[in-house]
Design a protein around this motif. Structure first.
Motif, PDB file in Angstrom:
ATOM      1  N   THR A 172       2.702   1.649  10.969  1.00 45.71           N
ATOM      2  CA  THR A 172       1.422   2.109  11.429  1.00 45.71           C
ATOM      3  C   THR A 172       0.330   1.060  11.423  1.00 45.71           C
ATOM      4  OG1 THR A 172       0.440   3.109   9.434  1.00 45.71           O
ATOM      5  CG2 THR A 172       1.660   4.527  10.958  1.00 45.71           C
TER       6      THR A 172
ATOM      7  N   TYR B 191       5.852  -2.700   2.182  1.00 44.05           N
ATOM      8  CA  TYR B 191       4.869  -2.002   1.635  1.00 44.05           C
ATOM      9  C   TYR B 191       4.944  -1.909  -0.026  1.00 44.05           C
ATOM     10  CZ  TYR B 191       8.898   1.106   1.209  1.00 44.05           C
ATOM     11  OH  TYR B 191      10.071   1.777   1.053  1.00 44.05           O
TER      12      TYR B 191
ATOM     13  N   HIS C 218       6.957  -3.899   7.991  1.00 47.64           N
ATOM     14  CA  HIS C 218       5.935  -3.670   6.873  1.00 47.64           C
ATOM     15  C   HIS C 218       6.502  -3.698   5.578  1.00 47.64           C
ATOM     16  CE1 HIS C 218       2.862  -1.129   4.835  1.00 47.64           C
ATOM     17  NE2 HIS C 218       2.879  -2.080   4.418  1.00 47.64           N
TER      18      HIS C 218
ATOM     19  N   GLY D 256      -1.122   0.711   8.046  1.00 47.13           N
ATOM     20  CA  GLY D 256      -0.345   0.236   7.036  1.00 47.13           C
ATOM     21  C   GLY D 256       0.035  -1.300   7.407  1.00 47.13           C
TER      22      GLY D 256
ATOM     23  N   ASN E 136       0.927  -1.297  -0.144  1.00 46.19           N
ATOM     24  CA  ASN E 136      -0.057   0.070   0.115  1.00 46.19           C
ATOM     25  C   ASN E 136       1.026   1.273   0.018  1.00 46.19           C
ATOM     26  OD1 ASN E 136       0.760   0.249   2.707  1.00 46.19           O
ATOM     27  ND2 ASN E 136      -0.835  -1.278   3.446  1.00 46.19           N
ATOM     28  N   SER E 137       0.362   2.478   0.207  1.00 50.87           N
ATOM     29  CA  SER E 137       1.200   3.540   0.064  1.00 50.87           C
ATOM     30  C   SER E 137       1.675   3.809   1.442  1.00 50.87           C
ATOM     31  CB  SER E 137       0.133   4.682   0.003  1.00 50.87           C
ATOM     32  OG  SER E 137      -0.922   4.854   0.584  1.00 50.87           O
ATOM     33  N   HIS E 138       1.662   3.222   2.384  1.00 51.37           N
ATOM     34  CA  HIS E 138       2.019   3.617   3.737  1.00 51.37           C
ATOM     35  C   HIS E 138       3.630   2.809   4.101  1.00 51.37           C
ATOM     36  CE1 HIS E 138      -1.645   4.521   5.641  1.00 51.37           C
ATOM     37  NE2 HIS E 138      -2.146   3.764   4.573  1.00 51.37           N
ATOM     38  N   HIS E 139       4.482   3.728   4.012  1.00 49.41           N
ATOM     39  CA  HIS E 139       6.137   3.616   3.936  1.00 49.41           C
ATOM     40  C   HIS E 139       6.327   3.577   5.717  1.00 49.41           C
ATOM     41  CE1 HIS E 139       7.358   4.547  -0.336  1.00 49.41           C
ATOM     42  NE2 HIS E 139       6.035   3.858  -0.235  1.00 49.41           N
ATOM     43  N   ASP E 140       5.472   2.753   6.276  1.00 52.03           N
ATOM     44  CA  ASP E 140       5.543   3.009   7.728  1.00 52.03           C
ATOM     45  C   ASP E 140       4.997   1.605   8.598  1.00 52.03           C
ATOM     46  OD1 ASP E 140       2.670   2.911   7.691  1.00 52.03           O
ATOM     47  OD2 ASP E 140       2.815   4.981   7.578  1.00 52.03           O
TER      48      ASP E 140
END
Length: 529
Positions: A363, A385, A383, A366, A357-361
């Motif tokens: 969270t 990503y 994660h 994410g 997904n777009s979450h480079h984290d």
């Protein structure tokens, strides 16, 4: 790792077929065989197996999911995709015996003689036997899909000519620190380990500070790096994600058993095999070892997968290692999340979510975890990503899967915060004269050992539960209790994020200093200025 699946590739000009699950019979093999010779050793293999000379084709991707004979040392720049589907086929890699710093010497077998059953039994969990061919200066890696009978017969009927080289003696274990698996920052993984030159180029110019390496497993389709490669990268301050590709729920030809009791034993055996493989590469107790469990149908496979992963985690803990699980954000993540807080279920120490997904984290959003539930916090998240992407740094392009990790462990008592180490609220580390403490209210302070006035503080008070982390990018950061690397909530930092490999030291003069890899001071509290 994998969510997209590549079809079988080509080796040189010879098309390879991914192995199926059909049975093997010795009679069928003998009906159509050919002889292969390499440096005085002759083996008879099925006529349909391609034979690949790696000296002539050094960029060949050495794959364990196809039936083939590879001759020579795998090249440093193998032309492999970022990921391959789990699977294993019968096949051989015959190469000059590996030597080098920290190389673990395998068992020795004699061509043409029966292989001791204990050697076959030790290799059973990983469906792969690695052994030196006595008196030849060679070693073989023999893998199989379901039955070791074929590759065992090939080795037991092999012949060897006059000795061409002495068997190299086992090297002494590598000195220095063990490869680390604590990471607070960006990491990548790919099918084949990149060359030393590629790793140096990326170390100098990329944001990545950790690399995933495949260490074994019955469904492993990618070859493992050698101990010398791991030791060299560790000396360059790379951290690692050791990946074991065990039995799968629904992909490949080696599946988790439908009986949860049997599945649990498979997980236990996988953990023991992973420890053997990891220790052969220099990893030591305390390291995180990751079981790669690919995406699956939750309604159909949930119970067997959870039983398998429970066996994996329990046995790793018994062996002194931390348990990591790589799994799909829409399958294993919600299934493990649903068991969070269940005292009867051994949760993994680190959850590695494959959620592109777009979450480079790391969270909750994410990772695909319930918002605000507090699951796998405190340095226990990874994660993935993005997958199957090509990135270029230092003029070197690599096909990779991209990750962000917050996988950390507590700082020691020696006053040093190395990359991937954290100092939590109420904990201290110290030198001969002072202590560095994160107070219960979140204030990071330096005080004289034994008490006295505060010598320095970061101004982070009023944030109960805050903690400090030495990140892999070089930055020493204090985060809110609900924040962290890849999750936001930074309260203060040294601003040394541009210095990968930097570390913090509380010196005997009570000065807290962040040093770069070259030993130069990047930041200090200024107490002695």
């Amino acid at each position: 790792m994998r969510r997209l699946w590549r079809a079988a590739g080509r080796i040189g000009a010879v098309a390879l077929t991914v192995a199926g699950t059909g049975g093997w019979t010795a009679a069928a093999d003998r009906a159509a065989e050919k002889q292969v010779a390499y440096r005085g050793v002759q083996v008879r293999v099925p006529a349909g197996w391609p034979v690949v000379d790696l000296a002539a084709a050094p960029r060949t991707c050495v794959r364990l999911d196809v039936s083939a004979v590879y001759l020579g040392t795998p090249g440093e720049d193998q032309d492999c995709p970022a990921h391959l589907a789990p699977g294993r086929a019968d096949g051989l890699l015959i190469e000059p015996a590996r030597t080098g710093r920290g190389a673990a010497a395998p068992e020795t077998v004699t061509p043409g003689r029966r292989i001791p059953q204990r050697i076959v039994a030790d290799a059973a969990a990983g469906h792969q036997l690695r052994a030196r061919l006595g008196g030849t200066g060679l070693e073989v890696t023999a893998g199989w899909a379901t039955d070791p009978g074929r590759v065992r017969r090939i080795l037991e009927t092999a012949t060897a000519g006059p000795v061409t080289a002495e068997d190299p003696a086992a090297d002494a274990p590598a000195g220095g620190a063990a490869p680390r698996t604590d990471v607070a920052g960006y990491a990548f993984d790919r099918c084949a380990a990149p060359s030393a030159a590629a790793m140096r180029a990326w170390a100098a110019s990329s944001p990545y500070r950790a690399v995933g390496v495949y260490i074994g497993g019955p469904s492993q389709a990618c070859t493992a790096p050698g101990a010398d490669w791991v030791a060299a990268r560790a000396a360059e301050d790379w951290a690692f994600m050791p990946i074991y590709v065990g039995h799968q729920a629904a992909r490949g030809n080696l599946l988790v058993d439908a009986d949860p009791a049997v599945a649990g034993r498979q997980g236990t055996d996988a953990a023991d095999d992973a420890v053997r493989k990891a220790e052969g590469l220099g990893f030591r107790p305390g390291a995180v070892l990751y079981n790669d469990m690919e995406n699956y149908d939750r309604d159909r496979y949930r119970d067997r997968v959870l039983a398998y992963l429970a066996g994996w985690t329990r046995q790793l803990h018994a062996r002194g290692y931390r348990s990591g699980v790589y799994t799909g954000g829409s399958s294993g993540v919600p299934d493990l999340s649903a068991r969070w807080g269940d005292a009867g279920y051994p949760e993994p120490d680190v959850l590695w979510s494959a959620a592109w997904n777009s979450h480079h984290d790391v969270t909750d959003a994410g990772m695909g975890l319930p918002a605000g539930a507090g699951q796998w916090t405190g340095g226990r998240r990874a994660h993935q990503y993005a997958g199957d992407v090509t990135e270029t740094y230092g003029g070197v392009a690599l096909d990779i899967d991209a990750n962000y990790l917050d996988v950390t462990s507590p700082a020691g008592a020696d006053g040093r915060l190395l990359p991937g180490r954290r100092l939590t609220a109420g904990r201290s580390t110290g030198s001969a004269t002072a202590t560095l403490t994160v107070q219960p209210d979140g204030e990071l302070t330096v005080r004289p050992r034994g008490g006295g006035r505060t010598l320095w503080s970061a101004g982070t008070g009023g944030n109960p539960g805050a903690f400090a982390v030495q990140q892999d990018d070089g930055n020493l950061v204090v985060y809110r209790r609900d924040g962290g690397p890849g999750a936001g909530g930074a309260l203060w930092s040294t601003g040394t994020w541009h210095s990968p490999g930097a570390y913090a030291v509380l010196q005997d003069d009570s000065e807290l200093v962040v040093y770069g890899r070259d030993g130069g001071a990047l930041w200090s509290t200024g107490i002695r200025d």
